[in-house]
Design a protein around this motif. Structure first.
Motif, PDB file in Angstrom:
ATOM      1  N   LEU A   9     -52.684  -3.445 -25.073  1.00  0.00           N
ATOM      2  CA  LEU A   9     -53.274  -2.562 -26.074  1.00  0.00           C
ATOM      3  C   LEU A   9     -53.597  -3.333 -27.349  1.00  0.00           C
ATOM      4  N   PRO A  10     -54.543  -2.823 -28.137  1.00  0.00           N
ATOM      5  CA  PRO A  10     -55.028  -3.586 -29.296  1.00  0.00           C
ATOM      6  C   PRO A  10     -54.135  -3.491 -30.514  1.00  0.00           C
ATOM      7  N   VAL A  11     -54.401  -4.385 -31.468  1.00  0.00           N
ATOM      8  CA  VAL A  11     -53.893  -4.228 -32.825  1.00  0.00           C
ATOM      9  C   VAL A  11     -54.607  -3.025 -33.431  1.00  0.00           C
ATOM     10  N   PRO A  12     -53.890  -2.020 -33.925  1.00  0.00           N
ATOM     11  CA  PRO A  12     -54.578  -0.859 -34.495  1.00  0.00           C
ATOM     12  C   PRO A  12     -55.264  -1.239 -35.805  1.00  0.00           C
ATOM     13  N   PRO A  13     -56.579  -1.207 -35.864  1.00  0.00           N
ATOM     14  CA  PRO A  13     -57.278  -1.643 -37.078  1.00  0.00           C
ATOM     15  C   PRO A  13     -57.341  -0.529 -38.126  1.00  0.00           C
ATOM     16  N   PRO A  14     -57.721  -0.870 -39.371  1.00  0.00           N
ATOM     17  CA  PRO A  14     -57.783   0.144 -40.429  1.00  0.00           C
ATOM     18  C   PRO A  14     -59.016   1.017 -40.350  1.00  0.00           C
ATOM     19  N   SER A  15     -59.952   0.672 -39.489  1.00  0.00           N
ATOM     20  CA  SER A  15     -61.210   1.401 -39.378  1.00  0.00           C
ATOM     21  C   SER A  15     -61.649   1.434 -37.933  1.00  0.00           C
ATOM     22  N   VAL A  16     -62.456   2.415 -37.596  1.00  0.00           N
ATOM     23  CA  VAL A  16     -62.996   2.515 -36.234  1.00  0.00           C
ATOM     24  C   VAL A  16     -63.708   1.229 -35.841  1.00  0.00           C
ATOM     25  N   PHE A  17     -64.455   0.642 -36.762  1.00  0.00           N
ATOM     26  CA  PHE A  17     -65.298  -0.494 -36.408  1.00  0.00           C
ATOM     27  C   PHE A  17     -64.681  -1.848 -36.768  1.00  0.00           C
ATOM     28  N   MET A 542     -50.823   4.699 -42.351  1.00  0.00           N
ATOM     29  CA  MET A 542     -52.008   4.162 -41.676  1.00  0.00           C
ATOM     30  C   MET A 542     -52.366   4.951 -40.429  1.00  0.00           C
ATOM     31  N   LEU A 543     -51.416   5.702 -39.888  1.00  0.00           N
ATOM     32  CA  LEU A 543     -51.679   6.451 -38.661  1.00  0.00           C
ATOM     33  C   LEU A 543     -52.330   7.790 -38.951  1.00  0.00           C
ATOM     34  N   HIS A 544     -51.810   8.496 -39.940  1.00  0.00           N
ATOM     35  CA  HIS A 544     -52.321   9.824 -40.289  1.00  0.00           C
ATOM     36  C   HIS A 544     -52.724   9.830 -41.752  1.00  0.00           C
ATOM     37  N   ARG A 545     -54.044   9.899 -41.994  1.00  0.00           N
ATOM     38  CA  ARG A 545     -54.573   9.820 -43.359  1.00  0.00           C
ATOM     39  C   ARG A 545     -55.238  11.139 -43.723  1.00  0.00           C
ATOM     40  N   ILE A 546     -55.252  11.473 -45.002  1.00  0.00           N
ATOM     41  CA  ILE A 546     -55.874  12.704 -45.479  1.00  0.00           C
ATOM     42  C   ILE A 546     -56.917  12.333 -46.520  1.00  0.00           C
ATOM     43  N   VAL A 547     -58.089  12.937 -46.430  1.00  0.00           N
ATOM     44  CA  VAL A 547     -59.178  12.659 -47.362  1.00  0.00           C
ATOM     45  C   VAL A 547     -59.897  13.961 -47.688  1.00  0.00           C
ATOM     46  N   LEU A 548     -60.404  14.077 -48.895  1.00  0.00           N
ATOM     47  CA  LEU A 548     -61.163  15.255 -49.317  1.00  0.00           C
ATOM     48  C   LEU A 548     -62.634  14.887 -49.398  1.00  0.00           C
ATOM     49  N   VAL A 549     -63.490  15.706 -48.791  1.00  0.00           N
ATOM     50  CA  VAL A 549     -64.938  15.524 -48.889  1.00  0.00           C
ATOM     51  C   VAL A 549     -65.527  16.753 -49.565  1.00  0.00           C
ATOM     52  N   LEU A 550     -66.317  16.529 -50.616  1.00  0.00           N
ATOM     53  CA  LEU A 550     -66.953  17.610 -51.363  1.00  0.00           C
ATOM     54  C   LEU A 550     -68.405  17.746 -50.915  1.00  0.00           C
ATOM     55  N   ASN A 551     -68.783  18.972 -50.627  1.00  0.00           N
ATOM     56  CA  ASN A 551     -70.161  19.249 -50.251  1.00  0.00           C
ATOM     57  C   ASN A 551     -71.108  18.882 -51.384  1.00  0.00           C
ATOM     58  N   ALA A 552     -72.319  18.453 -51.021  1.00  0.00           N
ATOM     59  CA  ALA A 552     -73.290  18.030 -52.033  1.00  0.00           C
ATOM     60  C   ALA A 552     -73.597  19.118 -53.044  1.00  0.00           C
TER      61      ALA A 552
END
Length: 638
Positions: A9-17, A542-552
């Motif tokens: 299994l891989p090293v879990p990276p900080p981003s999908v890409f 790093m496993l479970h992150r929370i982010v807020l996105v504001l509608n335009a």
């Protein structure tokens, strides 16, 4: 026909890409050993799972794939970064295929690692270099014979407990005994990934914090003709970056002749190369040849400025020699990694900071990397940890949490003070995955639209997901759907407990900030793992992150937004023109940008890449997000 599946299994990276570094060299080497010892001719079918699959699929989907066809044997290669997830998958495969014999091996499998040995789900643990042991073990199991007389094994008994390890035996076979997994077709050469290879096993250095001395201080070499044949094949297959895993690259006898041979095979500089060196013995002549051979990056570990500490941990060496060698290499355009470790026995916080200053005074500060000590299984330091007064985490990353010279507060403060001196963050920043969902993909889950949940929500949240997913919680008043959302979230976390999850809050109205605390508490109910511990000193998961996105179109009170930003990253949906207008202040004076567009605007892209903090720009379009990660953030595997 009996089947063997080998999984790394891989090293879990900080981003999908981001690059995973997942090259299943260990799994491939075991496959070669099985072939070399004639097990295929006896009907054994061998599969090394493709890293493009193991890098992308979530826990349940991967367990389904591994257990499909109920293979006789499954082997997991355990490393610091993947052991907990591997052991979870072992248990899940056992549930799906109880008759499968599950084997584990790798650096994590050692008599002094009670964490691994107390886990369930596997049948046999193999310690040390395993090529010969593994082939003998599979042969013994195929014959239905008792494997307990084989060296370096622990076997699960009828009482469910693992036995003591059988007699320890260091590997002594020549490296020419087994062909490269690349030559045998078990590990693909991917030009967009690094290509890992070993030309030496064993290490002359006896650093107490390192795992390598466990094998042997006698060097076993892949001779120069065999190595060059391998390099030529890798080049023909499209390899672009070679990473030598040799414990100390320049300790090999005949090192200069070895470089001459590499220079000849890589005269067109098609391949770049990386290795870890000791500074002793690096001369102007060798520095020239390293650069000519294609080594554009090397790592040199000073570890400490304190010479008494270096003696104590048996690193020895001279900081002055490290700086001298580093200067030779940078003068030839070679990039460096110069290591300093926080928490070594005998060191103090001031020693770490003096080490940073030492490099800055010599014009080498930009290359310094500083990281906390990990007390690894199989090392002399773990054996002597009580005598040295080291207290460390019992599970990965085994980070030291107290020493006679460092309190827990000192360890954290020293890391932050190091970052202040270096003027950069030393850990990778977790990057949220904020792309729009598309049909057929399993990496975006959505709950609620203006407060109404979708009819298929429970089915959606309980289905298999990817290794990294985003979960969107939408609504006019998030509190009103709290109970139902939490039940859906629990389904998701139970289904793929080791999937990196970005929880995206997408409200139409402000919500009570106590909701953030409730979400953090909900995540805390999931058993901790390597990823959740890695940045715990920062208060980050790093496993479970929370982010807020504001509608335009949203018009939230600025005071509320600023208060949320004390707890969470905040992004606002923008078009290209808006993002450019706020470029210099994104992520600081203003929220970060989620650019909502499927069109590419090269002029705006150029301005943002040159002006904005690159981590403060994300995209709703996954191709643009991928392109930004590769071109601006440098997340490609190469």
């Amino acid at each position: 026909m009996p089947k063997l599946k080998l999984v790394q299994l891989p090293v879990p990276p900080p981003s999908v890409f981001a690059a995973t570094g997942n090259v299943p060299l260990a799994a491939g080497s075991l496959a070669v050993s099985a072939r070399t010892h004639g097990l295929e001719k006896r009907g054994l079918e061998i599969e090394v799972m493709d890293p493009t699959i193991t890098d992308l699929e979530g826990d349940s989907q991967l367990a389904d794939r591994i257990a499909k066809e109920e293979p006789e044997f499954v082997g997991f290669s355990l490393y610091l970064w993947n052991s907990e997830r591997s052991l979870h998958l072992a248990r899940e495969v056992k549930k799906r295929s109880p008759g499968t014999k599950i084997l584990i091996g790798g650096p994590e499998v050692n008599p002094d690692n009670p964490f691994v040995l107390s886990e369930t789900g596997y049948d046999i643990a193999v310690s040390g270099e395993a090529e010969q042991t593994f082939a003998l073990l599979i042969d013994t199991l195929l014959k239905k014979e008792d494997p307990r007389l084989i060296s370096n094994l622990s076997v699960r008994g009828k009482d469910g407990k693992m036995s003591a390890f059988s007699q320890e035996e260091n590997a002594s076979f020549p490296l020419t005994s087994y062909a490269s997994p690349y030559l045998e077709g078990f590990v693909p050469v991917d030009p967009f990934r690094s290509t890992y290879l070993e030309t030496v096993r064993g290490c002359r250095s006896q650093c107490t914090y390192c795992f390598y001395p466990k094998s042997s201080n006698v060097l076993r070499l892949l001779d120069i003709p065999e190595t060059i044949r391998l390099l030529a094949s890798l080049k023909d297959q499209g390899a672009r970056e070679l990473v030598f895993l040799d414990p100390t690259f320049n300790h090999r006898p005949g090192f200069e002749e070895f470089l001459d041979a590499i220079i000849e095979i890589n005269s067109d500089r098609q391949m770049t190369m990386f290795a870890e060196l000791r500074s002793e013995g690096i001369t102007e002549r060798l520095a020239d040849k390293l650069a000519l051979a294609g080594f554009n990056r090397v790592e040199i570990g000073m570890q400490s400025i304190n010479k008494e500490t270096l003696k104590r941990v048996k690193r020895y060496g001279s900081p002055e020699k490290v700086a001298e060698a580093a200067k030779m290499l940078t003068d030839r355009g070679v990039e460096l990694l110069l290591d300093l470790i926080i928490g070594l026995p005998g060191d103090s916080p001031e020693d770490v900071l003096r080490g940073i200053d030492f490099f800055f005074e010599r014009g080498l500060g930009e290359w310094v990397q500083v990281f906390p000590l990990s007390v690894l299984p199989g090392t002399a330091m773990r054996k002597d940890s009580d005598r040295e007064g080291l207290v460390y985490l019992s599970k990965p990353p085994y980070r030291v949490i107290r020493t006679p010279s460092f309190s827990p507060e000192d360890l954290t403060e020293t890391l932050f003070r190091s970052e202040d001196r270096l003027n950069r963050r030393l850990d990778e920043s977790p990057r949220p995955y904020l792309v729009d969902p598309i049909p057929g993909m399993i990496d975006v889950f959505t709950f609620g639209t203006r407060g109404k949940s979708d009819k298929n929500g429970i089915e959606d949240f309980s289905r298999s997901g990817a290794r990294h997913v985003s979960v969107w919680w939408k609504g006019e008043q998030l509190e009103s759907s709290r109970k139902e959302f939490f039940s859906r979230l629990k389904l998701r976390l139970n289904r793929d407990p080791f999937a990196v999850t970005d929880l995206v809050l997408y409200p139409s109205e402000p919500f009570a900030l106590s909701l953030i605390t409730e979400l953090i508490d909900e995540f805390s109910k999931v058993p901790p793992s390597y990823l959740s511990r890695t940045l715990a000193h920062r208060g980050e998961n790093m496993l479970h992150r929370i982010v807020l996105v504001l509608n335009a179109e949203s018009d939230f009170p600025l005071e509320w937004i600023e208060e949320v930003r004390e707890y969470l990253p905040v992004f606002k949906e923008m078009n290209w023109a808006e993002a450019v207008r706020f470029a210099e202040g994104l992520g600081e004076e203003f929220p970060s940008a989620r650019i909502v567009s499927d069109e590419f605007h090269p002029d705006a892209w150029k301005i943002l890449s040159e002006t904005a903090d690159p981590e403060s720009v994300t995209f709703s379009n996954r191709e643009l997000e991928k392109r930004w990660c590769f071109e601006v953030l440098g997340y490609s595997e190469k």
